[in-house]
Design a protein around this motif. Structure first.
Motif, PDB file in Angstrom:
ATOM      1  N   TRP A  43      39.748  27.499  28.212  1.00  8.57           N
ATOM      2  CA  TRP A  43      38.553  28.176  28.723  1.00  8.57           C
ATOM      3  C   TRP A  43      37.942  27.403  29.887  1.00  8.57           C
ATOM      4  CZ3 TRP A  43      36.169  32.600  28.996  1.00  8.57           C
ATOM      5  CH2 TRP A  43      34.816  32.655  29.302  1.00  8.57           C
ATOM      6  N   ASN A  44      37.820  26.085  29.727  1.00  9.50           N
ATOM      7  CA  ASN A  44      37.209  25.257  30.765  1.00  9.50           C
ATOM      8  C   ASN A  44      38.075  25.147  32.018  1.00  9.50           C
ATOM      9  OD1 ASN A  44      34.888  24.695  29.241  1.00  9.50           O
ATOM     10  ND2 ASN A  44      35.881  22.960  28.216  1.00  9.50           N
ATOM     11  N   SER A  45      39.375  25.382  31.876  1.00 14.14           N
ATOM     12  CA  SER A  45      40.274  25.264  33.023  1.00 14.14           C
ATOM     13  C   SER A  45      40.451  26.572  33.779  1.00 14.14           C
ATOM     14  CB  SER A  45      41.656  24.770  32.566  1.00 14.14           C
ATOM     15  OG  SER A  45      42.329  25.775  31.809  1.00 14.14           O
ATOM     16  N   LEU A  46      39.853  27.656  33.284  1.00 21.91           N
ATOM     17  CA  LEU A  46      40.036  28.955  33.930  1.00 21.91           C
ATOM     18  C   LEU A  46      39.485  28.945  35.358  1.00 21.91           C
ATOM     19  CD1 LEU A  46      39.149  31.511  31.104  1.00 21.91           C
ATOM     20  CD2 LEU A  46      41.406  30.735  31.843  1.00 21.91           C
ATOM     21  N   THR A  47      40.192  29.627  36.244  1.00 22.82           N
ATOM     22  CA  THR A  47      39.766  29.753  37.638  1.00 22.82           C
ATOM     23  C   THR A  47      39.717  31.227  38.003  1.00 22.82           C
ATOM     24  OG1 THR A  47      41.998  29.744  38.582  1.00 22.82           O
ATOM     25  CG2 THR A  47      40.980  27.587  38.131  1.00 22.82           C
ATOM     26  N   ILE A  48      39.438  31.494  39.251  1.00 18.21           N
ATOM     27  CA  ILE A  48      39.348  32.877  39.725  1.00 18.21           C
ATOM     28  C   ILE A  48      40.686  33.600  39.617  1.00 18.21           C
ATOM     29  CG2 ILE A  48      39.863  32.306  42.145  1.00 18.21           C
ATOM     30  CD1 ILE A  48      37.356  34.954  40.802  1.00 18.21           C
ATOM     31  N   THR A  49      41.795  32.877  39.473  1.00 22.49           N
ATOM     32  CA  THR A  49      43.102  33.528  39.365  1.00 22.49           C
ATOM     33  C   THR A  49      43.421  33.985  37.944  1.00 22.49           C
ATOM     34  OG1 THR A  49      44.223  31.395  39.118  1.00 22.49           O
ATOM     35  CG2 THR A  49      44.073  32.306  41.347  1.00 22.49           C
ATOM     36  N   ASP A  50      42.519  33.742  36.993  1.00 19.89           N
ATOM     37  CA  ASP A  50      42.684  34.327  35.660  1.00 19.89           C
ATOM     38  C   ASP A  50      42.157  35.755  35.701  1.00 19.89           C
ATOM     39  OD1 ASP A  50      42.981  33.822  32.531  1.00 19.89           O
ATOM     40  OD2 ASP A  50      41.104  34.903  32.880  1.00 19.89           O
ATOM     41  N   ASP A  51      42.934  36.717  35.205  1.00 24.36           N
ATOM     42  CA  ASP A  51      42.545  38.119  35.353  1.00 24.36           C
ATOM     43  C   ASP A  51      41.234  38.446  34.632  1.00 24.36           C
ATOM     44  OD1 ASP A  51      43.606  37.949  32.824  1.00 24.36           O
ATOM     45  OD2 ASP A  51      44.961  39.654  33.026  1.00 24.36           O
ATOM     46  N   PHE A  52      40.948  37.758  33.515  1.00 25.88           N
ATOM     47  CA  PHE A  52      39.702  37.993  32.787  1.00 25.88           C
ATOM     48  C   PHE A  52      38.505  37.568  33.640  1.00 25.88           C
ATOM     49  CE2 PHE A  52      36.315  36.754  29.867  1.00 25.88           C
ATOM     50  CZ  PHE A  52      36.283  37.806  28.971  1.00 25.88           C
TER      51      PHE A  52
ATOM     52  N   GLY B  49      50.348  53.521  28.740  1.00 27.13           N
ATOM     53  CA  GLY B  49      49.122  53.279  29.488  1.00 27.13           C
ATOM     54  C   GLY B  49      49.282  52.135  30.472  1.00 27.13           C
ATOM     55  N   VAL B  50      48.252  51.954  31.282  1.00 27.49           N
ATOM     56  CA  VAL B  50      48.218  50.844  32.228  1.00 27.49           C
ATOM     57  C   VAL B  50      46.802  50.295  32.238  1.00 27.49           C
ATOM     58  CG1 VAL B  50      47.633  52.295  34.216  1.00 27.49           C
ATOM     59  CG2 VAL B  50      48.796  50.115  34.582  1.00 27.49           C
ATOM     60  N   ARG B  51      46.691  48.996  32.476  1.00 29.02           N
ATOM     61  CA  ARG B  51      45.374  48.361  32.532  1.00 29.02           C
ATOM     62  C   ARG B  51      45.222  47.716  33.903  1.00 29.02           C
ATOM     63  NH1 ARG B  51      44.051  43.335  28.777  1.00 29.02           N
ATOM     64  NH2 ARG B  51      45.602  42.511  30.187  1.00 29.02           N
ATOM     65  N   PHE B  52      44.235  48.189  34.661  1.00 28.98           N
ATOM     66  CA  PHE B  52      43.988  47.657  36.000  1.00 28.98           C
ATOM     67  C   PHE B  52      43.040  46.465  35.907  1.00 28.98           C
ATOM     68  CE2 PHE B  52      44.597  52.306  36.639  1.00 28.98           C
ATOM     69  CZ  PHE B  52      45.738  52.259  37.426  1.00 28.98           C
ATOM     70  N   ASP B  53      43.324  45.389  36.674  1.00 32.41           N
ATOM     71  CA  ASP B  53      42.434  44.230  36.672  1.00 32.41           C
ATOM     72  C   ASP B  53      41.065  44.600  37.231  1.00 32.41           C
ATOM     73  OD1 ASP B  53      44.364  42.676  35.555  1.00 32.41           O
ATOM     74  OD2 ASP B  53      44.907  41.604  37.388  1.00 32.41           O
ATOM     75  N   VAL B  54      41.040  45.190  38.434  1.00 32.93           N
ATOM     76  CA  VAL B  54      39.792  45.691  39.025  1.00 32.93           C
ATOM     77  C   VAL B  54      40.095  47.040  39.668  1.00 32.93           C
ATOM     78  CG1 VAL B  54      38.015  45.371  40.776  1.00 32.93           C
ATOM     79  CG2 VAL B  54      38.809  43.404  39.450  1.00 32.93           C
TER      80      VAL B  54
END
Length: 284
Positions: free
Chosen positions: A12-21, A65-70
């Motif tokens: 969690w602490n290492s997540l950056t903007i490149t994580d889809d969540f 189905g498909v899940r779009f990031d944004v």
């Protein structure tokens, strides 16, 4: 450290903007999403409907189905922005699949095919998806025997290789891609985005939502792999892992929403984290 060996807190602490969540959380903000689209496409976007993070689309009960990031729309265009951290060497078919689901979703909303909106599928890749060491790739449909004739089907596919940010001619875009690739926020926009990332990582509701998703991913992957082993068929294992990675799309979002509702999360927070509408959450 390999992500598989990290504790949840470390991950969690290492997540950056490149994580889809995290990416979806940041760019579900209308203004930031509008700014990102303008940077990536070099166009003006006057107004934008509220972007949807992790938007799931399934056009029929039997369809995949498909899940779009944004996923975002304005009056004339639809935008899908995806984070790609692993090179699966199938961008051609993957973008085709996303594009087809966008069109199916528009038609299912009642649009005549002649009125289909212009669509953009944009992949932000943490690798070179094609291998020419370009920063930006864009596909164009032309006639085979008349390559100067561009087919105007209103479809656009763009792939960014963020690691080649220095090759971007636009300084603001170059700064943002550098931020994505290195974490160094040199521009006002990059710093604004990083501020949201930092705040998101201190949000206990988001943290809990992410933990739920992580647990669900691991559980589904384990179940899928065990099923494959029991069958003794390699094909079953591969299909099971793929199913685990996709989270079961809509079903998983509903299951997560139910768990969060049981834990006392507010309706608004559940809708924000899962991407469901308030009406869907209230109906659970």
């Amino acid at each position: 450290m390999n992500n598989d060996n990290m504790t949840f807190d470390e991950k969690w602490n290492s997540l950056t903007i490149t994580d889809d969540f995290i990416f979806g959380r940041v760019f579900s903000d209308r203004e930031k999403c509008r700014k990102l689209i303008e940077l990536l496409l070099g166009i003006r976007v006057r107004s934008l409907e509220i972007p949807q993070a992790q938007k799931s689309v399934k056009t029929s009960i039997l369809s995949r189905g498909v899940r779009f990031d944004v996923y975002a729309e304005d009056e004339e265009r639809v935008f899908d922005i995806e984070i790609q951290t692993v090179n699966r060497h199938n961008w051609e078919l993957r973008t085709r699949y996303y594009q087809s689901k966008m069109d199916s979703n528009l038609i299912s909303q009642g649009q005549d095919f002649r009125d289909l909106k212009e669509t953009y599928v944009i992949f932000l890749c943490c690798f070179d998806p094609i291998g020419f060491t370009d920063c930006r790739y864009e596909t164009v449909h032309v006639l085979k025997n008349h390559t100067d004739y561009v087919v105007d089907d209103k479809r656009h596919i763009l792939l960014y290789n963020i690691n080649e940010y220095l090759k971007s001619d636009d300084k603001e875009l170059r700064d943002f891609l550098e931020y994505m690739a290195t974490g160094r926020a040199a521009s006002d926009f990059s710093r604004e985005v990083q501020d949201v990332v930092d705040r998101a990582k201190t949000d206990d509701v988001l943290r809990s939502g992410y933990m739920t998703l992580e647990m669900e991913i691991k559980s589904r992957c384990r179940d899928a792999m065990d099923a494959g082993r029991r069958e003794g068929i390699e094909q079953g294992r591969n299909e099971g892992i793929a199913e685990g990675e996709t989270l079961g799309a809509e079903k998983t979002r509903l299951e997560n929403a139910v768990k969060m509702k049981e834990k006392g999360f507010s309706m608004a927070d559940i809708a924000d984290i899962t991407g469901l509408t308030l009406e869907q959450v209230q109906a659970l």
